[in-house]
Every structure is written in structure tokens, then in C-alpha cells.
Design a protein around this motif. Sequence first.
Motif, PDB file in Angstrom:
ATOM      1  N   GLN A 205       0.813  -1.212   0.000  1.00 45.14           N
ATOM      2  CA  GLN A 205       0.000   0.000   0.000  1.00 45.14           C
ATOM      3  C   GLN A 205       0.852   1.269   0.000  1.00 45.14           C
ATOM      4  O   GLN A 205       0.322   2.374  -0.163  1.00 45.14           O
ATOM      5  CB  GLN A 205      -0.950   0.001   1.201  1.00 45.14           C
ATOM      6  CG  GLN A 205      -1.976  -1.128   1.181  1.00 45.14           C
ATOM      7  CD  GLN A 205      -2.854  -1.095  -0.060  1.00 45.14           C
ATOM      8  OE1 GLN A 205      -3.355  -0.048  -0.451  1.00 45.14           O
ATOM      9  NE2 GLN A 205      -3.045  -2.250  -0.689  1.00 45.14           N
ATOM     10  N   SER A 206       2.161   1.135   0.198  1.00 45.27           N
ATOM     11  CA  SER A 206       3.051   2.300   0.245  1.00 45.27           C
ATOM     12  C   SER A 206       3.837   2.494  -1.046  1.00 45.27           C
ATOM     13  O   SER A 206       4.669   3.404  -1.133  1.00 45.27           O
ATOM     14  CB  SER A 206       4.041   2.151   1.407  1.00 45.27           C
ATOM     15  OG  SER A 206       3.374   2.005   2.636  1.00 45.27           O
ATOM     16  N   THR A 207       3.571   1.662  -2.050  1.00 43.89           N
ATOM     17  CA  THR A 207       4.399   1.685  -3.251  1.00 43.89           C
ATOM     18  C   THR A 207       4.352   3.018  -3.992  1.00 43.89           C
ATOM     19  O   THR A 207       5.363   3.465  -4.538  1.00 43.89           O
ATOM     20  CB  THR A 207       3.977   0.555  -4.201  1.00 43.89           C
ATOM     21  OG1 THR A 207       2.558   0.629  -4.419  1.00 43.89           O
ATOM     22  CG2 THR A 207       4.333  -0.801  -3.625  1.00 43.89           C
ATOM     23  N   ALA A 208       3.202   3.664  -4.034  1.00 46.76           N
ATOM     24  CA  ALA A 208       3.104   4.946  -4.740  1.00 46.76           C
ATOM     25  C   ALA A 208       3.682   6.087  -3.908  1.00 46.76           C
ATOM     26  O   ALA A 208       4.364   6.971  -4.435  1.00 46.76           O
ATOM     27  CB  ALA A 208       1.650   5.241  -5.106  1.00 46.76           C
ATOM     28  N   GLN A 209       3.434   6.058  -2.595  1.00 50.04           N
ATOM     29  CA  GLN A 209       3.911   7.139  -1.731  1.00 50.04           C
ATOM     30  C   GLN A 209       5.427   7.187  -1.629  1.00 50.04           C
ATOM     31  O   GLN A 209       6.005   8.246  -1.381  1.00 50.04           O
ATOM     32  CB  GLN A 209       3.308   6.989  -0.321  1.00 50.04           C
ATOM     33  CG  GLN A 209       1.829   7.334  -0.225  1.00 50.04           C
ATOM     34  CD  GLN A 209       0.929   6.172  -0.629  1.00 50.04           C
ATOM     35  OE1 GLN A 209       1.427   5.145  -1.108  1.00 50.04           O
ATOM     36  NE2 GLN A 209      -0.371   6.314  -0.445  1.00 50.04           N
ATOM     37  N   THR A 210       6.087   6.054  -1.839  1.00 50.96           N
ATOM     38  CA  THR A 210       7.542   6.015  -1.693  1.00 50.96           C
ATOM     39  C   THR A 210       8.286   6.219  -3.004  1.00 50.96           C
ATOM     40  O   THR A 210       9.520   6.166  -3.021  1.00 50.96           O
ATOM     41  CB  THR A 210       7.974   4.670  -1.071  1.00 50.96           C
ATOM     42  OG1 THR A 210       7.467   3.592  -1.874  1.00 50.96           O
ATOM     43  CG2 THR A 210       7.433   4.535   0.349  1.00 50.96           C
ATOM     44  N   LEU A 211       7.573   6.469  -4.097  1.00 51.30           N
ATOM     45  CA  LEU A 211       8.253   6.694  -5.380  1.00 51.30           C
ATOM     46  C   LEU A 211       9.273   7.833  -5.336  1.00 51.30           C
ATOM     47  O   LEU A 211      10.320   7.745  -5.995  1.00 51.30           O
ATOM     48  CB  LEU A 211       7.220   6.949  -6.486  1.00 51.30           C
ATOM     49  CG  LEU A 211       6.478   5.722  -7.019  1.00 51.30           C
ATOM     50  CD1 LEU A 211       5.421   6.131  -8.044  1.00 51.30           C
ATOM     51  CD2 LEU A 211       7.447   4.701  -7.624  1.00 51.30           C
ATOM     52  N   ARG A 222      -3.682   2.264  -9.776  1.00 54.71           N
ATOM     53  CA  ARG A 222      -4.690   2.964  -8.969  1.00 54.71           C
ATOM     54  C   ARG A 222      -4.036   3.806  -7.884  1.00 54.71           C
ATOM     55  O   ARG A 222      -4.396   4.973  -7.687  1.00 54.71           O
ATOM     56  CB  ARG A 222      -5.633   1.946  -8.315  1.00 54.71           C
ATOM     57  CG  ARG A 222      -6.528   2.551  -7.239  1.00 54.71           C
ATOM     58  CD  ARG A 222      -7.440   1.534  -6.627  1.00 54.71           C
ATOM     59  NE  ARG A 222      -6.761   0.545  -5.813  1.00 54.71           N
ATOM     60  CZ  ARG A 222      -6.476   0.722  -4.512  1.00 54.71           C
ATOM     61  NH1 ARG A 222      -6.781   1.859  -3.911  1.00 54.71           N
ATOM     62  NH2 ARG A 222      -5.889  -0.233  -3.833  1.00 54.71           N
ATOM     63  N   LEU A 223      -3.060   3.233  -7.174  1.00 54.56           N
ATOM     64  CA  LEU A 223      -2.423   3.965  -6.085  1.00 54.56           C
ATOM     65  C   LEU A 223      -1.596   5.137  -6.614  1.00 54.56           C
ATOM     66  O   LEU A 223      -1.512   6.187  -5.974  1.00 54.56           O
ATOM     67  CB  LEU A 223      -1.543   3.019  -5.267  1.00 54.56           C
ATOM     68  CG  LEU A 223      -2.278   1.898  -4.533  1.00 54.56           C
ATOM     69  CD1 LEU A 223      -1.287   1.021  -3.771  1.00 54.56           C
ATOM     70  CD2 LEU A 223      -3.326   2.464  -3.588  1.00 54.56           C
ATOM     71  N   VAL A 224      -0.997   4.955  -7.793  1.00 53.20           N
ATOM     72  CA  VAL A 224      -0.237   6.046  -8.406  1.00 53.20           C
ATOM     73  C   VAL A 224      -1.166   7.205  -8.731  1.00 53.20           C
ATOM     74  O   VAL A 224      -0.860   8.367  -8.452  1.00 53.20           O
ATOM     75  CB  VAL A 224       0.494   5.554  -9.673  1.00 53.20           C
ATOM     76  CG1 VAL A 224       1.120   6.721 -10.430  1.00 53.20           C
ATOM     77  CG2 VAL A 224       1.563   4.524  -9.303  1.00 53.20           C
ATOM     78  N   ALA A 225      -2.323   6.892  -9.301  1.00 53.61           N
ATOM     79  CA  ALA A 225      -3.298   7.939  -9.635  1.00 53.61           C
ATOM     80  C   ALA A 225      -3.826   8.598  -8.374  1.00 53.61           C
ATOM     81  O   ALA A 225      -3.975   9.832  -8.319  1.00 53.61           O
ATOM     82  CB  ALA A 225      -4.438   7.342 -10.447  1.00 53.61           C
ATOM     83  N   GLU A 226      -4.115   7.799  -7.347  1.00 51.33           N
ATOM     84  CA  GLU A 226      -4.637   8.366  -6.107  1.00 51.33           C
ATOM     85  C   GLU A 226      -3.608   9.244  -5.414  1.00 51.33           C
ATOM     86  O   GLU A 226      -3.965  10.166  -4.680  1.00 51.33           O
ATOM     87  CB  GLU A 226      -5.086   7.243  -5.171  1.00 51.33           C
ATOM     88  CG  GLU A 226      -6.366   6.538  -5.639  1.00 51.33           C
ATOM     89  CD  GLU A 226      -6.768   5.396  -4.737  1.00 51.33           C
ATOM     90  OE1 GLU A 226      -5.967   5.029  -3.845  1.00 51.33           O
ATOM     91  OE2 GLU A 226      -7.882   4.865  -4.914  1.00 51.33           O
ATOM     92  N   ALA A 227      -2.322   8.959  -5.651  1.00 51.51           N
ATOM     93  CA  ALA A 227      -1.258   9.779  -5.064  1.00 51.51           C
ATOM     94  C   ALA A 227      -1.046  11.085  -5.826  1.00 51.51           C
ATOM     95  O   ALA A 227      -0.213  11.907  -5.441  1.00 51.51           O
ATOM     96  CB  ALA A 227       0.045   8.987  -5.021  1.00 51.51           C
TER      97      ALA A 227
END
Length: 308
Positions: A205-211, A222-227
Motif C-alpha cells: 500500500q506504500s508503493t506509490a507514496q515512496t516513489l 490505482r495507487l499512483v493515480a490516487e497519489a
Amino acid sequence: MPHPPRPHRTGRALRTSLPRRAALAATAVLGLASFTGCGLVNAAGGGDDRTIRMIVTESAPYQEPTEIAKELLADEGWTLETTYVTDIIQPNQVVQQGEYDANFFQHLAYLHQFNQDNDTEVAPAFSVYYAPSGIFSLKHDSIEDLPDGATISLPVDTANNGRGLKLLAEAGALEINESVPVTELSQRDITDNPHGFEFVEIDQQSTAQTLPDVDAGLAFARLVAEAGHDVEKTALILEDDEETQVPYTNVVAVTPDEVASEKTRALQDAFQSPEVEEWYAEYLGGALDYVDTVTVDNAGETWKEFTS
């Protein structure tokens, strides 16, 4: 700043259509409060056979379609009682134990790994959607731009860990043991890492936030877009291999003897409805693919083939 090149895609064009124990344990600690707050223990009461008890992940792609399904079921005389949580362990346990009729939070690969690790027999009943993943970067424009020694993040759970490695191998950035299924692939299956990539494993669940902290990373679109990141501009590779899509199709799951029950068929009618399909088409510009190919009539055969 020049516009980044379009992401490299492997296989056919994208179309509509599991965990290390340490990661599970960490998630369980975080999720336990959610069960307490939502009344996990009390939610299972009642003997009305027109009532369906369901436990669902507390995030939009699961929660909002479930609310649509709840209204559709009410029109047919069913009461859908829902508990929304952030835990990814106990939803299978409480279905196994009969406290809930169904859950909606996982894909086939996670379910298979969970059953193996926990000696459970939860089974898929029908599919709802597929969440594409890819290798994303906020610092580089292509796989070829990744420097030697680049730091690349991967989800820590077994079921998703290999997705990033497979994508990098398909792009020619490293070599892997091709005989290992993507759902079991890990760093130990890398046979050649010519660029000396360094991999860091993090919660899925942290993959997008830690980019921002890595050169690139495997993340869910989805998580990338939500971030708040543009999926097309930040994607170096997007997953679009049908053989990879199947393991990562999200399903509603029940106990094996309930797959073809009246309750499960009612759930399927609601979740595989035009209203739910429309919701997925509109969510984040279609970042998720609605999938209705797995049904209560073919779920057993699909599951047997997948787990064999």
C-alpha cells in the motif's frame, strides 16, 4: 521539460477484463483496530437467511461498488451487512470460521498464498476487477535511463513481489528463472542483474507514496493515480500480459460449499451489474478494469486450474 516517452508495454494491449508472513503480521497489527472499531465480533449475529454478512477493504475500489451492490440487493429483498477494514489477514479467517458469508479485498494470487500459509480453504466465487501494475518513476523517463545501481522498490508480499521482476525481465533489464510462476517469483530467482539494481521491499500500500525515495518502483496504477501522479507519464512499463492479469484479478471469496449458494448468486448479480461496471469505467479515468469472466458457475474449474 520534454514530454516523457510513452511507457514501454509488454505483450498485448491492456484490455478490460500473495504474502510473506512478516508483511502479513505487520498489517494485522495495523488492521486490528479497524475490526474492533467496526464491531467485527458483533457483525456476525442474526439468522435471517435474506441477510448477507460481508467484510470488505476500506478503500474506494472495494467500498463504493459494495455500496452500489447493497442498494441493488435491497431492491431484491436482501440485506447486505458490511464491515469495512484495513486488515488483509482476518477477512479470510472470519469467512473460514463462518462469522461472515463473503469477503472482498484480494486477488487470486493473494488468496492462494494465504490458504497455503494459513491452512485455510477460502475460495473465489466470482471476479469483480483487475488492478494493473507497472514500473513507475518520478526521476527517469524510461527503463533504459535507469542508472547502474538504481534503487527499485518492490512489494514485500510474495504474491506481488515478482510482478516487478517479471516486468523488468520482459524489458531486458535483468534475467530471471522463467520457469518460476510470477506469483512465486522473488529476488532469489534473478539469474543476471547486469546493472546492479538494488531492490528494497516495502508494504504494497506504500508503493506509490515512496516513489520519490527510489529511482523506480513496482506500484499499482490505482495507487499512483490516487497519489496525484499521472499514470501514463510516470509509467516506464505497464503490465498487460493476460497470463499475468489472471492471478491479479480481484474476487469476492467465500467458503467452498457456499460458492453456488443463493446468497453468493445474489452477490454476483449485484457486483457483476451494469451499475458496478459503470463505476469502474469512471473511477480515476478507467485505471481499473472491470472483470466478470469468473462466475459461480466456472469458479471451481478456474480455481482448480489456477492452484494446480
